[in-house]
Structures are given as structure tokens and as C-alpha cells.
Design an enzyme around this catalytic site. Sequence first.
Site, short mmCIF file in Angstrom:
data_model
loop_
_atom_site.label_atom_id
_atom_site.label_comp_id
_atom_site.label_asym_id
_atom_site.label_seq_id
_atom_site.Cartn_x
_atom_site.Cartn_y
_atom_site.Cartn_z
N CYS A 1 7.14 -6.53 14.04
CA CYS A 1 7.33 -5.16 13.56
C CYS A 1 8.51 -4.48 14.23
O CYS A 1 9.39 -3.93 13.56
CB CYS A 1 6.05 -4.35 13.80
SG CYS A 1 6.23 -2.64 13.31
N CYS B 1 9.29 -4.21 10.41
CA CYS B 1 9.15 -2.82 9.93
C CYS B 1 10.24 -1.87 10.44
O CYS B 1 10.84 -1.14 9.66
CB CYS B 1 7.81 -2.24 10.37
SG CYS B 1 6.47 -3.41 10.41
N LYS C 1 13.96 -2.82 9.63
CA LYS C 1 14.02 -2.75 8.15
C LYS C 1 14.14 -1.31 7.68
O LYS C 1 14.98 -0.98 6.87
CB LYS C 1 12.78 -3.43 7.58
CG LYS C 1 12.61 -3.43 6.08
CD LYS C 1 11.91 -2.23 5.50
CE LYS C 1 10.61 -1.83 6.11
NZ LYS C 1 9.49 -2.74 5.85
N TYR D 1 6.91 -8.04 -0.78
CA TYR D 1 7.36 -6.89 0.01
C TYR D 1 8.81 -7.09 0.48
O TYR D 1 9.66 -6.25 0.28
CB TYR D 1 6.52 -6.76 1.28
CG TYR D 1 5.15 -6.16 1.16
CD1 TYR D 1 4.91 -4.85 1.56
CD2 TYR D 1 4.08 -6.90 0.70
CE1 TYR D 1 3.65 -4.29 1.51
CE2 TYR D 1 2.80 -6.35 0.64
CZ TYR D 1 2.59 -5.05 1.05
OH TYR D 1 1.34 -4.50 1.00
N GLU E 1 12.26 -5.15 -0.67
CA GLU E 1 12.88 -4.24 0.31
C GLU E 1 14.33 -4.64 0.59
O GLU E 1 15.24 -3.80 0.57
CB GLU E 1 12.07 -4.26 1.61
CG GLU E 1 10.71 -3.62 1.41
CD GLU E 1 9.80 -3.59 2.64
OE1 GLU E 1 8.84 -2.81 2.63
OE2 GLU E 1 10.06 -4.35 3.60
N HIS F 1 3.60 23.44 -4.71
CA HIS F 1 4.62 23.50 -5.74
C HIS F 1 5.95 23.93 -5.16
O HIS F 1 5.98 24.83 -4.33
CB HIS F 1 4.16 24.48 -6.82
CG HIS F 1 5.02 24.42 -8.03
ND1 HIS F 1 5.03 23.35 -8.89
CD2 HIS F 1 5.92 25.33 -8.52
CE1 HIS F 1 5.90 23.58 -9.86
NE2 HIS F 1 6.45 24.76 -9.67
N GLU G 1 2.08 16.93 -5.97
CA GLU G 1 1.08 17.80 -6.59
C GLU G 1 0.54 17.19 -7.88
O GLU G 1 -0.55 17.55 -8.33
CB GLU G 1 1.64 19.20 -6.86
CG GLU G 1 2.72 19.26 -7.92
CD GLU G 1 3.22 20.69 -8.19
OE1 GLU G 1 2.40 21.60 -8.27
OE2 GLU G 1 4.46 20.86 -8.31
P1 NDP Z 1 4.75 -12.01 0.11
O1 NDP Z 1 3.63 -12.95 0.18
O2 NDP Z 1 4.50 -10.56 -0.08
O3 NDP Z 1 5.75 -12.47 -1.02
C1 NDP Z 1 6.27 -13.77 -1.09
C2 NDP Z 1 7.02 -13.90 -2.39
O4 NDP Z 1 7.70 -15.14 -2.43
C3 NDP Z 1 6.11 -13.86 -3.59
O5 NDP Z 1 6.78 -13.18 -4.62
C4 NDP Z 1 5.92 -15.34 -3.91
O6 NDP Z 1 5.67 -15.59 -5.26
C5 NDP Z 1 7.28 -15.88 -3.55
N1 NDP Z 1 7.25 -17.30 -3.18
C6 NDP Z 1 6.41 -17.91 -2.31
N2 NDP Z 1 6.73 -19.21 -2.19
C7 NDP Z 1 7.78 -19.43 -3.00
C8 NDP Z 1 8.55 -20.58 -3.29
N3 NDP Z 1 8.31 -21.75 -2.72
N4 NDP Z 1 9.55 -20.45 -4.18
C9 NDP Z 1 9.82 -19.26 -4.75
N5 NDP Z 1 9.14 -18.13 -4.50
C10 NDP Z 1 8.13 -18.21 -3.64
O7 NDP Z 1 5.56 -12.29 1.44
P2 NDP Z 1 6.75 -11.54 2.16
O8 NDP Z 1 7.50 -12.63 2.82
O9 NDP Z 1 7.46 -10.60 1.26
O10 NDP Z 1 5.97 -10.68 3.25
C11 NDP Z 1 4.95 -11.25 4.05
C12 NDP Z 1 3.89 -10.25 4.38
O11 NDP Z 1 4.38 -9.36 5.36
C13 NDP Z 1 3.49 -9.34 3.23
O12 NDP Z 1 2.54 -9.91 2.39
C14 NDP Z 1 2.98 -8.14 3.94
O13 NDP Z 1 1.64 -8.37 4.30
C15 NDP Z 1 3.86 -8.08 5.16
N6 NDP Z 1 4.95 -7.10 5.00
C16 NDP Z 1 4.67 -5.79 4.86
C17 NDP Z 1 5.66 -4.86 4.70
C18 NDP Z 1 5.31 -3.42 4.53
O14 NDP Z 1 4.19 -3.03 4.85
N7 NDP Z 1 6.22 -2.59 4.03
C19 NDP Z 1 7.06 -5.24 4.69
C20 NDP Z 1 7.26 -6.65 4.82
C21 NDP Z 1 6.25 -7.53 4.98
P3 NDP Z 1 4.20 -15.55 -5.91
O15 NDP Z 1 3.86 -14.10 -6.03
O16 NDP Z 1 4.41 -16.22 -7.23
O17 NDP Z 1 3.32 -16.30 -4.99
#
Ligand code: NDP
Length: 451
Positions: free
Chosen positions: A43, A48, A51, A177, A181, A436, A441
Site C-alpha cells: 500500500c 495505494c 498510485k 482495479y 487505474e 445542494h 445528493e
Molecule cells: P484483478 O484481479 O482486479 O484484475 C486482474 C485482471 O487481469 C482481470 O481483468 C483479469 O481478467 C485479468 N487477467 C488475469 N490473468 C490474465 C491473463 N493471464 N491474461 C490476460 N488477462 C488476465 O487484479 P489487479 O492486479 O488489478 O489487482 C489485484 C487486487 O489488488 C485487486 O483485486 C484488489 O483487491 C487490490 N487493489 C485494490 C485497489 C483499490 O482498492 N483501489 C487498487 C489496486 C489493487 P478476468 O476478469 O477475465 O479474470
Amino acid sequence: MSQYDFDLFVIGGGSGGVRAGRISAGYGARVAVAEEYRYGGTCVIRGCVPKKLLVYASEYAHAFEDAAGFGWSVGETSFDWAKLIANKDKEIGRLEGIYRRLFENAGAKTFDGRAKLLDAHTIEVAGQRVSAETILIATGGTPVKPDIPGAELMITSNEAFHLPTQPRRIVVIGGGYIACEFAGIFNGLGSKVTQLYRGEQVLRGFDEDIRNHLGAEIAKSGIDLKLNTDAVKLEKAANGALLLHLTDGSMLEVDAVMAATGRKPNTAGIGLEQAGVALDKAGAVKVDAWSRSSVPNIYAVGDVTNRINLTPVAIREGHAFADTVYGKKPRQADHADVPSAVFSQPNVGSVGLSEADARKQFASVDIYRTSFKPMRHTLSGRDEKILMKLVVDAGTDRVVGAHMVGPEAGEIIQGIAIAIKAKATKADFDATVGIHPTAAEEFVTLREKVK
Ligand code: NDP
């Protein structure tokens, strides 16, 4: 006197580990923590916090554009990537110092090095062997890259925070996510961005309306969002550029390819097998509701357990562990109705059930939804719309989900999350007077059910 060197040994100085160690020490436990890199964990060091600083930097581009409609002539602007990264690093250094001091001031001993379990009570760290009655695994997670040729040429979020120069052209792979982002960050900072997602729409798991609305806004913002498309091969061209081959047969020439394709728990090479700790299929430490692993004196919190991978959840789990084991206040971390935000541009904020999940749980569901142009954009002329949605269990009138795409959605949904946690009904929302003029709201003035 205990037969062990420490009452508690925490492996990992991130959000969950720091909270657990600090609170346990406050209860009088003799605590040690091992951190192999920098205090603060994902984080603070490479998640976080940095980012969000990059998101702020990126949003200035939109503000400069929007200013004209309000009478401003902004003139020529320029952006210095190296300066942003240096300033960001200075802030991260400051926060890291605070995290380390939190520990030391609590009377905990810090070990700078990688810890490894030799058995359920013995740890090897920084060339020493120490013993502990209880061990807490809080080692977090790490990005994974797709298993395709040339993946070693890709960066992940880890490297994105330290690129020596800003990529002029970048592909971000993923629809979660991190992908949403970072696509927004680089787009705002002026890179030409392509976002590839293998599925139908970004943010799988979120409410369908939210996914579709965000997908449309991402595309409008200038990002080339390619859905149902994936990468098959990456190679380096003679001119130093990267060539990314896609499933649709096309090829993109870019300066960087960022894999935002998920994260995996950090459970390899820390002796969990020697200690007999069971892992699940994803390689996460299996824990019960008390965050206790298959070995009774070994606990785990945060991303390494792959429950809800969010900093505030890891902190809650760490605190509940400390209260339970050392504070004589046994309690479990509550994983229900956890709100979250995606700092895409515009933001997504979400708490509770999506419409689809609510329909699975309740016999009858009412949906309230509105989409409108934010007041700011009446003059700025920007083509961006807000979406807000409430999901209501018709049987009890309870609001079971609230979702938003739009500026400050995270800030707004944080407040709404209190109402949802308190089991507020739609009648409670209706009885609340709006502020408002705000966008928020609208959450208390939604009168018409979606037919
Ligand atoms: P996510 O699991 O959210 O997303 C991973 C993405 O990559 C999905 O769209 C997935 O597709 C795709 N994917 C996975 N494997 C492959 C592959 N082999 N080839 C192509 N695409 C693939 O993971 P993130 O890495 O974005 O983030 C990890 C976690 O960290 C989040 O789930 C969240 O819990 C946390 N996080 C939270 C944030 C916040 O609160 N603002 C910010 C950043 C991270 P599919 O959907 O089809 O599986």
C-alpha cells in the site's frame, strides 16, 4: 518467563503486519517483526499511496482542459515525469519512516531481512535463529504476468512507479482495479494508452451497469479500450520498441507493456511447508475466521490469505488478531459490506451487492438508477456522465448495494457505506435531506424505480 525469544514474530511490515504487531506490543506482548524490503508494504511503497499521487498528477490535465469554459486561458503546459517520481519517492520515504517508528515506539524489535520458518516456532532471519510462541504471516502479494512469450519484457505496477522516463505509448493488459487505474494515469499524463481486456467488459465482479458505464467513459477519455482481446506474444524490435501481438491478429508498437493481470500471495520460500502450514489452490495461506492457519500457533492476515485484498481489510484482520490473542477481546474481522473504490478516471465507488448478486439472494429487488452530466461539465463542455445506482431488497426495503461512477465516487461511497452497514432502508435514504448542489445528493433523491 516464556521459553521463546518472543511472544509474537510478525513476518512482513505492511499494513496488516504493522497493525497487528503494534497493537500486540501495546497489550504487553514481546513482539518482533521482519521486513525484507521497506516498511509500509504494498500500500505505502508500491500501491495505494503512490498510485493515488500519480492519479492526482494525471487529473491536472483534465482540469487544464476544463478551465477554458470557466474563462481561464491556461497557456502552454508541460509535464516533468522525473520530478513527479522524485517528489513521490520523497513522500513515500517519509511515510516509510513513520511506519518503522510506529513499531519501534511500540517497543517491538525490527529485523531487516527475509524471514524463513524452520519449524512452527523457529525463524531464521538476518543470519540469526529466533523462536516465538506465535507467528503471524503478513507477507502480502505480488503481481503476476500472463504466461506468454516475451512476458519478461513487460513491466508490472511495481516497475511503473520507477520508470526512468514516461512511456510515450503504453499497453496496459487487464480489466481489474490496477489496469483501469494505470490506464487512466498514463492517459492523463499524455501517453498514448491501449487497454486490453480479454473479457466482455472491464471490472468483472462489479455491478453490470457500473462496468458498462466505466467502459464507455474509459473509451471516451481517449484510451483505446480493446475488449475481448488479449496479448499473445511480445517481442523487441530492432529500433528498441516493443511489438505486442494480439489475439485479433493485429500488432501494436509501443514503448512499454504493463501487465495488470492479478496478484498472487507471497507464500513461496518462507518455510511454510516446513512448519506444516496448509495453502489453498491459489497458494494463499488457508485461515479460519480468526485468521488462524492449519497450525494452531501460526496466523496470517492480509493479501497472503487472499480473502478481500484491500489495505483497510488487512488492517482490520491484524487488529482483530491482536485483540483476540493478546487483548482479551476475542473478535473476528468483519468481511461483510466492505466498500471499495477504483481510482480510474472517473472513479468507481461500490459497496454491498451488485444487482445480479442481489437478485440471487432476494425474491424481489428494486433498482434505482440515475445518469447525468456533472454540473462542472455544463461549462467545461466535457462529455462525461455520472452513474449512481441503489439496489434495494424489496421485501425489507433495505438498501443492499450502492454503486457510483463519477468524480470522487470513493469519497461519496465511504459515507453511503455507513448507511448500508447500519442496514438503512430506502425510506431512510428518502428521509435524508440532500446537500445542494452536489452530485451525492442524488443518492437521497432517487424516487423512480427502474422498470
Ligand atoms: P484483478 O484481479 O482486479 O484484475 C486482474 C485482471 O487481469 C482481470 O481483468 C483479469 O481478467 C485479468 N487477467 C488475469 N490473468 C490474465 C491473463 N493471464 N491474461 C490476460 N488477462 C488476465 O487484479 P489487479 O492486479 O488489478 O489487482 C489485484 C487486487 O489488488 C485487486 O483485486 C484488489 O483487491 C487490490 N487493489 C485494490 C485497489 C483499490 O482498492 N483501489 C487498487 C489496486 C489493487 P478476468 O476478469 O477475465 O479474470
